[in-house]
Design an enzyme around this catalytic site. Sequence first.
Site, PDB file in Angstrom:
ATOM      1  N   GLY A  50      -2.570 -15.408 -40.341  1.00  0.00           N
ATOM      2  CA  GLY A  50      -2.369 -13.966 -40.355  1.00  0.00           C
ATOM      3  C   GLY A  50      -1.316 -13.604 -41.392  1.00  0.00           C
ATOM      4  N   TYR A 110       5.108 -15.893 -51.016  1.00  0.00           N
ATOM      5  CA  TYR A 110       5.331 -16.909 -52.049  1.00  0.00           C
ATOM      6  C   TYR A 110       6.014 -18.115 -51.441  1.00  0.00           C
ATOM      7  CZ  TYR A 110       7.723 -19.383 -55.826  1.00  0.00           C
ATOM      8  OH  TYR A 110       8.191 -20.367 -56.655  1.00  0.00           O
ATOM      9  N   CYS A 113       4.567  -9.611 -48.345  1.00  0.00           N
ATOM     10  CA  CYS A 113       4.103  -9.205 -47.015  1.00  0.00           C
ATOM     11  C   CYS A 113       3.495  -7.802 -47.015  1.00  0.00           C
ATOM     12  CB  CYS A 113       5.232  -9.297 -45.996  1.00  0.00           C
ATOM     13  SG  CYS A 113       5.956 -10.950 -45.902  1.00  0.00           S
TER      14      CYS A 113
END
Length: 297
Positions: free
Chosen positions: A141, A146, A240
């Site tokens: 999920g 990075y 994100c």
Amino acid sequence: RHPAYGMVIQLLLLHLFLEAFTHAFSTRPSTMHANSLKAQQLGEFESLNFSDGVKEDRTVKLFDLTTAKPVHFQDGWEFQKNLLSKQLERLKKDEENSCSQFDGFDSIIMLQHLPVYTLGTASDSNFVLNDDVEVVRIDRGGEVTYHGPGQLVVYPIIDLRAYKQDIHWYMRAMEESILVALQKAGIGNAMREDDLTGIWVDRQKVAALGIKARRWVTQHGLAINITPDSLVNFKGIVPCGLEGREVTCVNNHVSEALLFSEFVKYMKEALEEVFCIKLLEASLDEIKTVGPSHLNQ
């Protein structure tokens, strides 16, 4: 009332509706999803309660590769799959496992990766702005993140039946481990943020999480930025999927820079405390047996 009065009211309401509609659909889907989650959907951390004697029996094998060369992402992923496969084989042999059982099959991998951007199953590829770094889509999920040198990556392959059979609890427990480790490192103002996953210091993200579970056995895990060189390639993504938010590293928030190995020690201690386990370091032969043989070169 003048007939025009009603028309003005209708036009005003129409304007407000269109403005709200436009704002809603101008927001990226992943950002909307993160911000629309209610606090209770994200779960809360509750401490596990085991006696010291029981903790000594709750041993977890630690595959510590943090002193080796940074690992290619695909090799680390293969390592996880091998450990996960052993867990699933064990479950096939014993379908009667209960939450209270702890069979010693659990393991944790710690390492540094070679530079890579990873995308979750539903990640938006538009958040990748730089094609100079390898991009891999994986079965976890979360949005794009990075991994690279200077960042500690932790992959627990554990059966949640022996902890708390709740994915949200597990995510919060991972965050708790990071908070404990940061406290040990001298960073007392690290925190969670409402409705978001991860850990933040001064509104900058220092650690990210992304997981998957099969039959309550976890895969993937967490990443903590330790040294400033871990931050360089974050400029090539929207981390994100949170636009306008910055990332940071541990050594940006301590008075004296930590060695990478120092924070690894704090993280090991934190995992033992939060998950009520005892870590047993794997030998070189065990690493060769489970993971790709060149991992320890």
